[in-house]
Design an enzyme around this catalytic site. Structure first.
Site, short mmCIF file in Angstrom:
data_model
loop_
_atom_site.label_atom_id
_atom_site.label_comp_id
_atom_site.label_asym_id
_atom_site.label_seq_id
_atom_site.Cartn_x
_atom_site.Cartn_y
_atom_site.Cartn_z
N TYR A 92 -1.26 -15.84 9.26
CA TYR A 92 -0.54 -16.01 10.53
C TYR A 92 -1.03 -17.23 11.31
O TYR A 92 -0.63 -17.43 12.44
CB TYR A 92 -0.72 -14.77 11.40
CG TYR A 92 0.06 -13.56 10.95
CD1 TYR A 92 0.49 -13.43 9.64
CD2 TYR A 92 0.37 -12.55 11.84
CE1 TYR A 92 1.19 -12.32 9.23
CE2 TYR A 92 1.07 -11.42 11.42
CZ TYR A 92 1.48 -11.32 10.12
OH TYR A 92 2.17 -10.22 9.70
N LYS A 105 -9.09 -7.61 0.41
CA LYS A 105 -8.70 -7.68 -1.01
C LYS A 105 -9.66 -8.67 -1.67
O LYS A 105 -9.25 -9.69 -2.26
CB LYS A 105 -7.22 -8.13 -1.10
CG LYS A 105 -6.63 -8.03 -2.48
CD LYS A 105 -6.16 -6.64 -2.86
CE LYS A 105 -5.68 -6.61 -4.29
NZ LYS A 105 -5.32 -5.27 -4.77
N ASP A 125 -5.09 -1.91 -0.82
CA ASP A 125 -4.13 -0.99 -1.45
C ASP A 125 -4.69 0.43 -1.50
O ASP A 125 -3.98 1.40 -1.20
CB ASP A 125 -3.69 -1.48 -2.85
CG ASP A 125 -4.79 -2.17 -3.63
OD1 ASP A 125 -5.93 -2.21 -3.12
OD2 ASP A 125 -4.54 -2.64 -4.74
N ASP A 158 -1.64 -6.03 10.52
CA ASP A 158 -0.28 -5.92 11.02
C ASP A 158 0.48 -4.84 10.25
O ASP A 158 1.11 -3.95 10.81
CB ASP A 158 0.41 -7.29 10.85
CG ASP A 158 1.73 -7.37 11.60
OD1 ASP A 158 2.02 -6.45 12.39
OD2 ASP A 158 2.47 -8.35 11.39
#
Ligand code: NAI
Length: 365
Positions: A125, A192, A226, A250
């Site tokens: 972002y 991640k 995940d 988000d």
């Protein structure tokens, strides 16, 4: 009780309705707030030629505290998000989103009580983007090839994902300090790092370093994003304070909101060292805008967070308690909650819900 001047940015779409409802509820809570109106969003862009006028930024800087309705961001145009611009300009590096079960709101669980702490200034972002076909994009593609960093197809658009030590330390420290201040037991860092070693890997490494400073006071663990999503759906009560880089935070905010009844009840705040802008998680909901169908709870609960921030704890408590009463009674609920609870009972509009909330507040001890 002291008087506070707060900048109010109603925004677009349902923001006009939810902001009006929020103002009525805050007035009834006993807090003494003077609102200074400021403009932002798509309607403002048409009127003023910019979606975020300097006067709006100045108004937030002057009053230090603002509450904002959602602003429409047209997809796939040159129109930059007002939210991203506001967060950058005012250095609102924390996005704080408490997620808790409310009886009667249609949540999948009744024992959720967690806080999402999302980094607000960087990651995908950051706005560092290269348009497909541009000279800059092809230079970058050539550079990556030269550096043996990987092959990017020549017809690619590119967004860069910066994750810095500075921003990571700031956000993780904020999460731990929040945990200490609010008597919370654990901070979980989500990443991640197994795939993106230089960005998410850095995030995890720095989070572990900061966690050492709080050893013995606040527990720490981490989850791959995940696995985090799956764990949230199976048992969200296992999470307490959860800290994220921008993008995952988000997405996780909406996931978490969905588990407790939906966007209509999810409050939030964007916080920096100097300024704080409170706002619901949801957007401008063009599909229901102007029809008195919006659920104003999220903006009203955001206002309760704002009142806490201003030290008006009793007014904030009264608002939260009245929300719980109205939902538990279940007589005056908006269509999104009727849908979430799979109820055939008639829905009320934004105005009638607000009337019921104010009435419930009047009956509180
Ligand atoms: P959205 O949150 O506006 O709507 C998603 C769905 O949830 C819609 O079906 C909507 O009717 C429903 N919904 C949302 N808030 C609700 C409420 N308070 N009461 C009842 N139903 C509610 O997300 P969407 O459609 O992706 O975005 C619409 C616009 O809002 C876009 O331009 C987007 O960029 C902008 N947006 C702005 C945000 C902000 O200013 N903070 C945050 C998210 C989106």
């Amino acid at each position: 009780m002291s008087r506070h001047v707060v900048t109010l940015i109603p925004g677009d779409g349902i923001g006009l309705e939810t902001s009006a409802a929020m103002q009525r509820v805050v007035a009834a809570s006993g807090a003494d707030i003077e609102w200074e109106l400021a403009k932002a969003g798509a309607a403002c862009a048409e009127e003023c030629g910019t979606p975020l006028p300097d006067a709006t930024i100045e108004a937030v800087k002057r009053n230090k505290v603002a509450i904002k309705g959602p602003c429409t961001t047209p997809v796939g145009t040159g129109f930059r998000s007002v939210n991203v611009a506001l967060r950058k300009t005012l250095d609102l590096y924390v996005c704080l989103r408490p997620v808790f079960s409310i009886e009667g709101a249609g949540g999948r669980y009744n024992d959720v009580d967690l806080v999402i702490v999302r980094e607000n200034s960087e990651d995908l972002y950051a706005g560092v983007e290269f348009e497909e076909g541009s000279q800059a994009a092809s230079d970058l593609i050539a550079f990556c090839k030269e550096q043996d960093a990987g092959v990017i197809r020549s017809d690619s658009g590119i967004s860069i994902k910066p994750i810095s030590i500075t921003a990571t330390r700031n956000i993780v420290r904020y999460a731990f300090d929040y945990a200490v201040k609010h008597g919370r037991k654990k901070v979980t860092a989500v990443h991640k790092a197994n795939i993106m070693k230089y960005s998410d890997g850095l995030f995890l490494r720095e989070a572990r370093e900061v966690a050492k400073e709080y050893e013995g006071r606040v527990a720490f663990d981490d989850k791959i994003v995940d696995a985090f999503c799956m764990n949230m759906v199976i048992d969200p009560s296992q999470f307490d304070v959860v800290v994220f880089p921008n993008l995952y935070g988000d997405i996780a905010s909406d996931l978490a909101a969905g588990l407790v009844g939906g966007l209509g009840i999810a409050p939030g705040a964007n916080i920096g060292e100097e300024y704080a802008v409170f706002e619901a998680v949801h957007g401008s909901a063009p599909d229901i805008a102007g029809q008195d169908k919006a659920n104003p709870t999220a903006e009203i609960l955001s206002a309760a967070m704002m009142l806490d921030h201003l030290g008006e704890l009793e007014a904030a408590r009264r608002i939260r308690e009245a929300v719980r009463v109205v939902y538990a009674e279940g007589q005056s609920l908006t269509a999104d909650i009727r849908w979430a609870t799979k109820s055939d009972a008639p829905a009320v509009g934004c105005t009638e819900f607000t009337d019921a909330l104010i009435e419930a507040m009047g009956k509180l001890a």
